[in-house]
Design an enzyme around this catalytic site. Structure first.
Site, mmCIF file in Angstrom:
data_model
loop_
_atom_site.group_PDB
_atom_site.id
_atom_site.type_symbol
_atom_site.label_atom_id
_atom_site.label_comp_id
_atom_site.label_asym_id
_atom_site.label_seq_id
_atom_site.Cartn_x
_atom_site.Cartn_y
_atom_site.Cartn_z
ATOM 1 N N SER A 9 0.856 -1.171 0.000
ATOM 2 C CA SER A 9 0.000 0.000 0.000
ATOM 3 C C SER A 9 0.899 1.230 0.000
ATOM 4 C CB SER A 9 -0.903 -0.006 1.241
ATOM 5 O OG SER A 9 -1.762 1.116 1.237
ATOM 6 N N PRO A 10 1.190 1.783 -1.179
ATOM 7 C CA PRO A 10 2.079 2.955 -1.249
ATOM 8 C C PRO A 10 1.372 4.192 -0.719
ATOM 9 C CG PRO A 10 1.146 2.490 -3.397
ATOM 10 C CD PRO A 10 0.699 1.374 -2.502
ATOM 11 N N ASP A 69 -2.792 -1.595 -3.076
ATOM 12 C CA ASP A 69 -3.933 -0.937 -2.430
ATOM 13 C C ASP A 69 -3.724 0.566 -2.575
ATOM 14 O OD1 ASP A 69 -5.917 0.009 -0.603
ATOM 15 O OD2 ASP A 69 -4.406 -0.016 0.985
#
Length: 364
Positions: A39-40, A82
């Site tokens: 999830s960046p 995400d």
């Protein structure tokens, strides 16, 4: 800055590293990772303490990481991202940056893209998310609450490693009754011809791409695929693509231990449901999972429990320090490992550690 390839901490099956993932990934050999689940930082209007990039710069910023992702993934590997949507500042209209990102990632390399395929999209619904942006949701009442993140499941090949038998869920009571009493083949009003095979017991329902944690919120960051309670065409054949799981637990083991140790907990933790579902779906025991934006390292913790090898990269030493609490001896399992997982012996553990430290990173 010279990054020495020594893990900040290490477990039986994985290793967490402090540093910029761009520099760390440069040391990973080609086609050596089975799954990247991450999830960046999102392109949000309001800046967050863990860092985020403006929407108009996001695609170019992400491409540097994506080049490495494509290089280090095995031909059958998957990249699962995400990523939350955003609003255009000062207007009640949505940014298109996350759509622009997936188009850039999936555009052919000869056309300037990265050459990924979009295997499938999923959705994470966070029922505890605040009603933002307040101006348009709670003040002017022009919009509904933005509580869904898009999850892009990308792959290098149209047929990445994946098996939905590993994410089967219990049948609904209606389906159990059907299996018990039998089913008469017939043509549905929709035109679907439901054969006698509809009544076969296949060990569980194939989950949709919706994961629902609403009945499990008392557990730590739990989430489960939504069960279809009525007999339908999809009861046996599809998962849905909405993941319902809150990441706002304030009294779980991670939060309690952070408070006791005086550590700063990550403010936007990965929900347990997401890496659990993806790791089970896209990998097998012994495969290598990477989270290049590890945060509180929920991905590594789930991977360890499911007996996958893992790597976690994080730039913030405070987040990395607190993530180690997830692996304490007394830390509760946040996901129950399947009963049929093979046992990993001590010699396999030593081999795993050597592969993580030497096979992937080499020696300096």
């Amino acid at each position: 800055m010279i990054i020495k390839n020594e893990p900040y901490y290490q477990t039986k099956l994985g290793a967490a590293y402090l540093g910029n993932s761009l520099e760390l990934m440069a040391n990973i050999p080609d086609e050596s990772i089975d799954l990247i689940c991450t999830s960046p930082p999102f392109a949000l209007v309001r800046k967050k303490e863990y860092g985020n990039v403006d929407a108009d710069q996001y695609v170019e910023w992400f491409k540097d990481f994506a080049i490495h992702f494509h290089r280090i993934l095995k031909p059958t590997g998957s990249l699962v991202i995400d990523i939350g949507g955003s609003w255009i500042k000062g207007k009640p209209v949505r940014s298109l940056y996350h759509f622009e990102l997936v188009i850039a990632l999936c555009k052919a390399q000869k056309k300037g893209g990265l050459g990924f395929y979009l295997a499938q999209e999923l959705y994470w619904y966070n029922p505890a998310k605040l009603p933002t942006p307040a101006e348009w949701v709670t003040v002017r009442r022009e919009r509904v609450k933005d509580a869904v993140n898009t999850i892009w499941w990308l792959s290098k090949d149209p047929h990445p490693k994946a098996n939905n038998r590993r994410v089967l869920k219990p049948y609904s009571q209606a389906m159990k009754n059907l299996l018990k009493n039998g089913y008469k083949p017939k043509l549905r009003p929709s035109g679907h011809d439901i054969s006698h095979k509809f009544g076969n017991d296949r060990g569980g329902a194939i989950p949709p791409n919706i994961i629902d944690g609403r009945n499990h919120q008392e557990k730590e960051e739990m989430g489960q695929p939504t069960m279809i309670t009525a007999i339908s065409d999809d009861d046996l054949i599809q998962s849905v693509n909405l993941i319902s799981a809150s990441n706002t637990a304030s009294n779980d083991y991670y939060q309690k231990r952070c408070k006791e140790e005086g550590f700063k907990p990550h403010p936007a933790r990965f929900p347990q449901a997401l890496p659990e579902f993806i790791i089970n779906l896209c990998t097998e025991v012994g495969d290598i999972v990477l989270d290049p934006f590890a945060g509180s390292n929920m991905t590594g913790r789930i991977a360890e429990t499911l007996q996958r090898r893992w790597l976690a990269f994080e730039m913030d030493i405070d987040y990395l320090k607190s993530s180690q609490l997830r692996f304490e001896e007394n830390a509760p399992l946040i996901v129950e490992p399947p009963s049929d997982l093979p046992v990993i012996h001590s010699e396999d553990i030593n081999s795993n550690q050597q592969a993580l430290q030497l096979g992937l990173f080499g020696t300096n």
